[in-house]
Design a protein around this motif. Structure first.
Motif, PDB file in Angstrom:
ATOM      1  N   SER A 168      -5.044  -5.493  28.157  1.00 60.39           N
ATOM      2  CA  SER A 168      -5.732  -4.067  28.104  1.00 60.39           C
ATOM      3  C   SER A 168      -7.295  -4.091  27.954  1.00 60.39           C
ATOM      4  O   SER A 168      -7.832  -3.299  27.973  1.00 60.39           O
ATOM      5  CB  SER A 168      -4.927  -3.436  26.989  1.00 60.39           C
ATOM      6  N   ASN A 169      -7.618  -5.326  27.262  1.00 59.71           N
ATOM      7  CA  ASN A 169      -9.259  -5.381  26.802  1.00 59.71           C
ATOM      8  C   ASN A 169      -9.861  -5.738  28.018  1.00 59.71           C
ATOM      9  O   ASN A 169     -10.915  -6.763  27.444  1.00 59.71           O
ATOM     10  CB  ASN A 169      -9.192  -6.059  25.609  1.00 59.71           C
ATOM     11  N   ALA A 170      -9.696  -6.136  29.258  1.00 61.73           N
ATOM     12  CA  ALA A 170     -10.215  -6.499  30.238  1.00 61.73           C
ATOM     13  C   ALA A 170     -11.648  -6.434  30.351  1.00 61.73           C
ATOM     14  O   ALA A 170     -12.584  -7.147  30.568  1.00 61.73           O
ATOM     15  CB  ALA A 170      -9.484  -6.476  31.686  1.00 61.73           C
ATOM     16  N   GLU A 171     -11.967  -5.237  30.132  1.00 59.28           N
ATOM     17  CA  GLU A 171     -13.442  -4.614  30.614  1.00 59.28           C
ATOM     18  C   GLU A 171     -14.149  -5.178  29.451  1.00 59.28           C
ATOM     19  O   GLU A 171     -15.513  -5.630  29.634  1.00 59.28           O
ATOM     20  CB  GLU A 171     -13.371  -3.282  30.651  1.00 59.28           C
ATOM     21  N   ILE A 172     -13.731  -5.071  28.007  1.00 57.99           N
ATOM     22  CA  ILE A 172     -14.257  -5.783  27.036  1.00 57.99           C
ATOM     23  C   ILE A 172     -14.637  -7.211  26.997  1.00 57.99           C
ATOM     24  O   ILE A 172     -15.664  -7.538  26.854  1.00 57.99           O
ATOM     25  CB  ILE A 172     -13.681  -5.191  25.730  1.00 57.99           C
ATOM     26  N   SER A 191      -3.326   4.998  36.078  1.00 54.00           N
ATOM     27  CA  SER A 191      -3.839   4.178  36.999  1.00 54.00           C
ATOM     28  C   SER A 191      -5.173   3.523  36.654  1.00 54.00           C
ATOM     29  O   SER A 191      -5.392   2.404  37.496  1.00 54.00           O
ATOM     30  CB  SER A 191      -4.128   4.903  38.473  1.00 54.00           C
ATOM     31  N   ASN A 192      -5.909   3.839  35.713  1.00 52.65           N
ATOM     32  CA  ASN A 192      -7.152   3.257  35.429  1.00 52.65           C
ATOM     33  C   ASN A 192      -7.022   2.210  34.561  1.00 52.65           C
ATOM     34  O   ASN A 192      -8.132   1.577  33.973  1.00 52.65           O
ATOM     35  CB  ASN A 192      -8.152   4.383  34.826  1.00 52.65           C
ATOM     36  N   ARG A 193      -5.848   2.146  34.050  1.00 52.25           N
ATOM     37  CA  ARG A 193      -5.634   1.211  33.107  1.00 52.25           C
ATOM     38  C   ARG A 193      -5.482  -0.558  33.607  1.00 52.25           C
ATOM     39  O   ARG A 193      -5.031  -0.311  34.597  1.00 52.25           O
ATOM     40  CB  ARG A 193      -4.064   1.145  32.180  1.00 52.25           C
ATOM     41  N   PRO A 194      -6.149  -1.577  32.968  1.00 53.64           N
ATOM     42  CA  PRO A 194      -6.300  -2.848  33.447  1.00 53.64           C
ATOM     43  C   PRO A 194      -4.788  -3.540  33.587  1.00 53.64           C
ATOM     44  O   PRO A 194      -4.357  -4.272  34.515  1.00 53.64           O
ATOM     45  CB  PRO A 194      -7.108  -3.606  32.658  1.00 53.64           C
TER      46      PRO A 194
END
Length: 141
Positions: free
Chosen positions: A22-26, A12-15
């Motif tokens: 998958s690298n949205a936070e980065i 559930s914490n995956r973008p």
């Protein structure tokens, strides 16, 4: 609702659950760091332009052979810092009271029971401490 709570946190914490890469936070952190660097570069360019203009004006007036602001006692500080220091020295610091002018509020037997006295006394002590800090810092600078 139960289905949502039964999901594993690693899933559930995956973008990608929200349709994001998958690298949205980065990507967000990278964009933020680029913005910060851009703002710092803009500040440096603005300060460098002002310093360069002032140095050229001083060279034209003085006719010196390229003495830098560090050599002439300026300390290499940007123009805006020099301006703030001049304003503070000429206007703000003379307006400050002396240490002797600020005294603690007189305490009486029943005054400590009064909440208004306690609040004002606390503010007076903070003001006295701040004034002492400003006056000591002024001597150091």
């Amino acid at each position: 609702r139960q289905w949502i709570h039964s999901l594993d946190e690693s899933v559930s914490n995956r973008p990608s659950v929200l349709g994001l890469p998958s690298n949205a936070e980065i990507m967000l952190r990278t964009r933020h760091s680029h913005d910060v660097v851009r703002q710092l570069m803009r500040l440096q360019v603005d300060v460098a332009d002002v310093i360069t203009a002032e140095d050229e004006a001083e060279e034209d007036e003085d006719g010196d052979d390229g003495a830098t602001s560090t050599e002439s006692g300026g300390g290499g500080a940007p123009a805006w810092m020099k301006e703030i220091w001049e304003t503070a020295s000429a206007q703000w610091l003379p307006a400050l009271p002396d240490r002797a002018e600020l005294k603690e509020l007189p305490r009486k037997k029943d005054s400590i029971k009064n909440p208004l006295f306690r609040a004002l006394n606390r503010e007076a002590l903070i003001g006295i401490g701040t004034l002492k800090h400003i006056l000591n810092t002024r001597r150091v600078v």
